[in-house]
Scaffold this motif. Structure first.
Motif, PDB file in Angstrom:
ATOM      1  N   CYS A 243       0.852  -1.180   0.000  1.00  0.00           N
ATOM      2  CA  CYS A 243       0.000   0.000   0.000  1.00  0.00           C
ATOM      3  C   CYS A 243       0.888   1.230   0.000  1.00  0.00           C
ATOM      4  O   CYS A 243       1.847   1.315   0.780  1.00  0.00           O
ATOM      5  CB  CYS A 243      -0.908  -0.005   1.229  1.00  0.00           C
ATOM      6  SG  CYS A 243      -2.029   1.414   1.312  1.00  0.00           S
TER       7      CYS A 243
ATOM      8  N   ASP B 242       3.168   2.470   2.843  1.00  0.00           N
ATOM      9  CA  ASP B 242       2.311   2.469   4.031  1.00  0.00           C
ATOM     10  C   ASP B 242       2.465   1.125   4.748  1.00  0.00           C
ATOM     11  O   ASP B 242       2.612   1.058   5.954  1.00  0.00           O
ATOM     12  CB  ASP B 242       0.841   2.656   3.668  1.00  0.00           C
ATOM     13  CG  ASP B 242       0.551   4.000   3.000  1.00  0.00           C
ATOM     14  OD1 ASP B 242       1.421   4.890   3.009  1.00  0.00           O
ATOM     15  OD2 ASP B 242      -0.564   4.146   2.462  1.00  0.00           O
TER      16      ASP B 242
ATOM     17  N   ARG C 237       0.432   5.437  -0.069  1.00  0.00           N
ATOM     18  CA  ARG C 237      -0.465   6.593   0.026  1.00  0.00           C
ATOM     19  C   ARG C 237      -1.929   6.193  -0.121  1.00  0.00           C
ATOM     20  O   ARG C 237      -2.705   6.809  -0.843  1.00  0.00           O
ATOM     21  CB  ARG C 237      -0.070   7.662  -0.977  1.00  0.00           C
ATOM     22  CG  ARG C 237       1.318   8.236  -0.698  1.00  0.00           C
ATOM     23  CD  ARG C 237       1.686   9.336  -1.647  1.00  0.00           C
ATOM     24  NE  ARG C 237       3.032   9.832  -1.311  1.00  0.00           N
ATOM     25  CZ  ARG C 237       3.729  10.653  -2.072  1.00  0.00           C
ATOM     26  NH1 ARG C 237       3.227  11.090  -3.225  1.00  0.00           N
ATOM     27  NH2 ARG C 237       4.930  11.050  -1.699  1.00  0.00           N
ATOM     28  N   GLY C 238      -2.280   5.096   0.541  1.00  0.00           N
ATOM     29  CA  GLY C 238      -3.663   4.636   0.575  1.00  0.00           C
ATOM     30  C   GLY C 238      -4.098   3.770  -0.589  1.00  0.00           C
ATOM     31  O   GLY C 238      -5.197   3.236  -0.579  1.00  0.00           O
ATOM     32  N   LYS C 239      -3.250   3.583  -1.584  1.00  0.00           N
ATOM     33  CA  LYS C 239      -3.588   2.743  -2.743  1.00  0.00           C
ATOM     34  C   LYS C 239      -2.913   1.383  -2.580  1.00  0.00           C
ATOM     35  O   LYS C 239      -1.718   1.300  -2.353  1.00  0.00           O
ATOM     36  CB  LYS C 239      -3.135   3.399  -4.042  1.00  0.00           C
ATOM     37  CG  LYS C 239      -3.867   4.680  -4.353  1.00  0.00           C
ATOM     38  CD  LYS C 239      -3.391   5.260  -5.664  1.00  0.00           C
ATOM     39  CE  LYS C 239      -4.101   6.577  -5.953  1.00  0.00           C
ATOM     40  NZ  LYS C 239      -3.577   7.196  -7.168  1.00  0.00           N
ATOM     41  N   THR C 240      -3.717   0.334  -2.741  1.00  0.00           N
ATOM     42  CA  THR C 240      -3.251  -1.033  -2.511  1.00  0.00           C
ATOM     43  C   THR C 240      -3.032  -1.764  -3.827  1.00  0.00           C
ATOM     44  O   THR C 240      -3.786  -1.583  -4.778  1.00  0.00           O
ATOM     45  CB  THR C 240      -4.282  -1.798  -1.656  1.00  0.00           C
ATOM     46  OG1 THR C 240      -4.498  -1.064  -0.451  1.00  0.00           O
ATOM     47  CG2 THR C 240      -3.802  -3.178  -1.300  1.00  0.00           C
TER      48      THR C 240
ATOM     49  N   GLU D 196       4.532  -2.288   8.516  1.00  0.00           N
ATOM     50  CA  GLU D 196       4.137  -0.911   8.242  1.00  0.00           C
ATOM     51  C   GLU D 196       5.341   0.008   8.083  1.00  0.00           C
ATOM     52  O   GLU D 196       6.398  -0.225   8.647  1.00  0.00           O
ATOM     53  CB  GLU D 196       3.207  -0.426   9.349  1.00  0.00           C
ATOM     54  CG  GLU D 196       1.922  -1.254   9.369  1.00  0.00           C
ATOM     55  CD  GLU D 196       0.853  -0.686  10.272  1.00  0.00           C
ATOM     56  OE1 GLU D 196       0.926   0.506  10.621  1.00  0.00           O
ATOM     57  OE2 GLU D 196      -0.059  -1.447  10.615  1.00  0.00           O
TER      58      GLU D 196
END
Length: 127
Positions: free
Chosen positions: A17, A75, A19-22, A85
């Motif tokens: 992930c 992320d 910046r919030g995109k997986t 993380e």
């Protein structure tokens, strides 16, 4: 987690992930000879990873010669049940058929065991 063996390389699937995109990436090479985890910029483009002014850049040396890489912080990187993380990874050109290398920075840090008999990759805490 299961590993695949094609007669030459061990591979697995990871999820990352940024910046919030997986993104789920199959066929990542498990490379105990690589000190860092490295991804092809072509693969990470799908989640918006690009070089930005100020990103750390360095050169890596290997059998194929010298290659420049830049560093990004994900992320998280998920391998089966383990979610690491704020993982720093390298982004640089790899041979066309290689999407990425899972290196010792993750394998050693989390104590992964490469079980060749059962073709499994696991940590004692997440089996």
């Amino acid at each position: 987690m299961k590993m695949n063996y094609d007669g030459q390389l061990l591979t697995t699937t990871i999820t990352l992930c940024y910046r919030g995109k997986t993104l789920q990436i199959p066929d990542i090479i498990i490379d105990t000879g690589s000190s860092h985890t490295i991804f092809s910029p072509d693969v990470l483009e799908a989640v918006g990873v690009t070089y930005e002014n100020g990103d750390p850049v360095y050169e890596a040396y290997g059998i194929g010669g010298t290659v420049s890489f830049y560093t990004k912080v994900m992320d998280y990187i998920q391998l089966d049940k383990l979610k690491a993380e704020q993982m720093e990874v390298d982004v640089g050109m790899l041979p066309k058929t290689h999407k990425g290398l899972l290196g010792l920075d993750i394998l050693k840090t989390y104590g992964f065991i490469v079980d060749m008999n059962n073709l499994e990759l696991y940590t004692p805490n997440f089996r």
